[in-house]
Write a protein that holds these residues in place. Structure first.
Motif, short mmCIF file in Angstrom:
data_model
loop_
_atom_site.label_atom_id
_atom_site.label_comp_id
_atom_site.label_asym_id
_atom_site.label_seq_id
_atom_site.Cartn_x
_atom_site.Cartn_y
_atom_site.Cartn_z
N SER A 41 0.82 -1.21 0.00
CA SER A 41 0.00 0.00 0.00
C SER A 41 0.86 1.26 0.00
O SER A 41 0.48 2.28 -0.57
CB SER A 41 -0.94 0.00 1.21
N GLU A 42 2.03 1.20 0.63
CA GLU A 42 2.89 2.37 0.72
C GLU A 42 3.98 2.30 -0.34
O GLU A 42 4.57 1.25 -0.59
CB GLU A 42 3.52 2.47 2.11
N ALA A 43 4.25 3.45 -0.93
CA ALA A 43 5.29 3.52 -1.96
C ALA A 43 6.66 3.62 -1.30
O ALA A 43 6.82 4.24 -0.24
CB ALA A 43 5.05 4.72 -2.86
N PHE A 44 7.65 3.00 -1.92
CA PHE A 44 9.02 3.08 -1.41
C PHE A 44 9.62 4.41 -1.83
O PHE A 44 9.41 4.88 -2.95
CB PHE A 44 9.86 1.93 -1.96
N ASN A 45 10.38 5.02 -0.94
CA ASN A 45 10.95 6.33 -1.20
C ASN A 45 12.37 6.19 -1.76
O ASN A 45 13.35 6.18 -1.02
CB ASN A 45 10.97 7.16 0.09
N PHE A 46 12.47 6.06 -3.09
CA PHE A 46 13.77 5.98 -3.74
C PHE A 46 14.48 7.34 -3.68
O PHE A 46 13.83 8.39 -3.75
CB PHE A 46 13.62 5.60 -5.22
N ASP A 47 15.79 7.30 -3.57
CA ASP A 47 16.61 8.48 -3.78
C ASP A 47 17.04 8.46 -5.24
O ASP A 47 17.91 7.68 -5.63
CB ASP A 47 17.82 8.46 -2.84
N LYS A 58 10.92 16.93 -15.31
CA LYS A 58 9.71 17.35 -14.60
C LYS A 58 8.55 16.36 -14.74
O LYS A 58 7.46 16.63 -14.24
CB LYS A 58 9.27 18.72 -15.12
N ALA A 59 8.77 15.25 -15.40
CA ALA A 59 7.70 14.26 -15.58
C ALA A 59 7.19 13.79 -14.22
O ALA A 59 7.98 13.59 -13.28
CB ALA A 59 8.21 13.07 -16.39
N PRO A 60 5.87 13.61 -14.07
CA PRO A 60 5.28 13.30 -12.77
C PRO A 60 5.45 11.86 -12.30
O PRO A 60 5.20 11.55 -11.14
CB PRO A 60 3.79 13.60 -12.99
N VAL A 61 5.86 10.96 -13.19
CA VAL A 61 5.95 9.54 -12.84
C VAL A 61 7.39 9.06 -13.01
O VAL A 61 8.05 9.37 -14.00
CB VAL A 61 5.01 8.68 -13.72
N GLU A 62 7.86 8.30 -12.00
CA GLU A 62 9.18 7.67 -12.08
C GLU A 62 9.02 6.17 -12.25
O GLU A 62 8.42 5.51 -11.40
CB GLU A 62 10.00 7.95 -10.82
N ILE A 63 9.51 5.65 -13.36
CA ILE A 63 9.52 4.20 -13.60
C ILE A 63 10.95 3.71 -13.39
O ILE A 63 11.89 4.28 -13.96
CB ILE A 63 9.05 3.86 -15.02
N VAL A 64 11.11 2.68 -12.58
CA VAL A 64 12.44 2.13 -12.30
C VAL A 64 12.50 0.69 -12.76
O VAL A 64 11.60 -0.10 -12.48
CB VAL A 64 12.76 2.19 -10.79
N GLU A 65 13.55 0.36 -13.48
CA GLU A 65 13.83 -1.03 -13.82
C GLU A 65 15.07 -1.49 -13.08
O GLU A 65 16.11 -0.83 -13.13
CB GLU A 65 14.08 -1.21 -15.32
N PHE A 66 14.96 -2.60 -12.35
CA PHE A 66 16.14 -3.27 -11.81
C PHE A 66 16.52 -4.37 -12.81
O PHE A 66 15.70 -5.24 -13.12
CB PHE A 66 15.84 -3.89 -10.45
N GLY A 67 17.75 -4.29 -13.33
CA GLY A 67 18.14 -5.23 -14.37
C GLY A 67 19.56 -5.73 -14.23
O GLY A 67 20.36 -5.20 -13.45
N SER A 190 21.57 -2.01 -2.09
CA SER A 190 20.85 -1.83 -0.82
C SER A 190 19.34 -1.81 -1.06
O SER A 190 18.56 -2.32 -0.24
CB SER A 190 21.30 -0.54 -0.12
N TYR A 191 18.92 -1.23 -2.20
CA TYR A 191 17.50 -1.24 -2.55
C TYR A 191 17.02 -2.67 -2.81
O TYR A 191 15.93 -3.06 -2.41
CB TYR A 191 17.25 -0.38 -3.79
N VAL A 192 17.85 -3.43 -3.53
CA VAL A 192 17.51 -4.82 -3.83
C VAL A 192 17.25 -5.59 -2.54
O VAL A 192 16.26 -6.32 -2.41
CB VAL A 192 18.64 -5.50 -4.64
N THR A 193 18.14 -5.42 -1.56
CA THR A 193 18.00 -6.13 -0.29
C THR A 193 16.78 -5.63 0.49
O THR A 193 15.98 -6.44 0.98
CB THR A 193 19.27 -5.92 0.57
N GLU A 194 16.64 -4.32 0.59
CA GLU A 194 15.54 -3.75 1.37
C GLU A 194 14.18 -4.10 0.79
O GLU A 194 13.21 -4.33 1.53
CB GLU A 194 15.71 -2.24 1.46
N LEU A 195 14.08 -4.16 -0.53
CA LEU A 195 12.80 -4.41 -1.20
C LEU A 195 12.55 -5.89 -1.46
O LEU A 195 11.48 -6.27 -1.91
CB LEU A 195 12.75 -3.64 -2.52
N GLY A 196 13.54 -6.73 -1.18
CA GLY A 196 13.37 -8.17 -1.38
C GLY A 196 13.24 -8.55 -2.84
O GLY A 196 12.54 -9.51 -3.19
N ILE A 197 13.93 -7.83 -3.73
CA ILE A 197 13.87 -8.13 -5.16
C ILE A 197 14.64 -9.41 -5.44
O ILE A 197 15.77 -9.57 -4.97
CB ILE A 197 14.46 -6.96 -5.97
N ASN A 198 14.03 -10.33 -6.17
CA ASN A 198 14.69 -11.61 -6.42
C ASN A 198 14.71 -12.01 -7.89
O ASN A 198 15.01 -13.17 -8.21
CB ASN A 198 14.02 -12.72 -5.59
#
Length: 227
Positions: A41-47, A58-67, A190-198
């Motif tokens: 429900s809560e969005a992660f606060n990426f730096d 200035k685009a309103p949406v941030e799309i992130v790909e982990f690759g 650190s994001y991968v670990t914190e977010l549990g990306i597998n």
């Protein structure tokens, strides 16, 4: 051919590409996800500072790909799905697209991620994206590829030389040897670990992981994020 016919042909070609991309996105989500994840429900606060991105700042949406540059599914995403996302959302100013590293397959994964990050740190955003797309295009299609070291340093340097001067390649090599990429790579990990990306590719839209299985769901999540 008349201008009208040319426009119709271009439009038809684009929608063919969209249809193919939709199919690829469904396949990619199926292949890359080991299990369904409930949407948080809560969005992660990426730096997002000091991260490579394409699009309007200035685009309103941030799309992130982990690759991972060794990941065949990431290659498919980069070549078949990303161009549609770029045309629909990035080029229209609706979203920015970020790439963050999750190098996990083998030593090549780490070396290529570190070299690409060094390209960004030394030569900037524009050159990084040229290198990023070129490196994926050079990924071999051999099914044994994931188990073989391929992205050696000499190969990475030669790839960069296709889009940069010899002087710039030497700058990147020196910075690479001095590990200027270290903090940036550690930040991504650190994001991968914190977010549990597998798995890769894994996508986030304004801090929320995309867990859908269709391009339509992806569009809806982007539109919701824009609101």
């Amino acid at each position: 051919m008349s201008k009208t016919n040319t426009n119709k042909s271009s439009s038809s070609f684009f929608w063919i590409v969209v249809i193919i991309a939709v199919a690829f996105l469904a396949l990619i989500i199926f292949l890359s996800k080991s299990s369904d994840k409930p949407e948080k429900s809560e969005a992660f606060n990426f730096d997002y500072s000091n991260q490579p991105f394409e699009g309007d700042e200035k685009a309103p949406v941030e799309i992130v790909e982990f690759g991972d540059y060794k990941c065949p599914v990431c290659k498919q995403f980069n070549e078949s799905v990303y161009p549609v996302i770029q045309k629909e959302f990035v080029d229209t100013g609706k979203a920015k697209f970020y790439f963050m590293n999750f190098p996990f397959i083998n030593t090549d994964s780490h070396r290529s991620a570190e070299f690409a990050e060094t390209v960004y740190q030394v030569l900037g955003n524009e050159t990084f994206w040229k290198f990023h797309h070129l490196l994926y295009s050079k990924q071999p299609k051999d099914e044994k590829y994931e188990k073989v070291d391929y992205f050696k340093l000499d190969f990475l340097k030669k790839t960069l030389a296709e889009i940069s001067s010899d002087k710039d390649v030497k700058k990147v090599e020196e910075a690479f040897n001095n590990k200027v990429y270290k903090d940036a790579i550690n930040k991504d990990k650190s994001y991968v670990t914190e977010l549990g990306i597998n798995s890769t590719p894994t996508l986030f839209i304004n801090g929320k992981e995309f867990t859908g299985k269709s391009y339509e769901e992806f569009i809806q999540q982007v539109q919701n994020a824009a609101k």
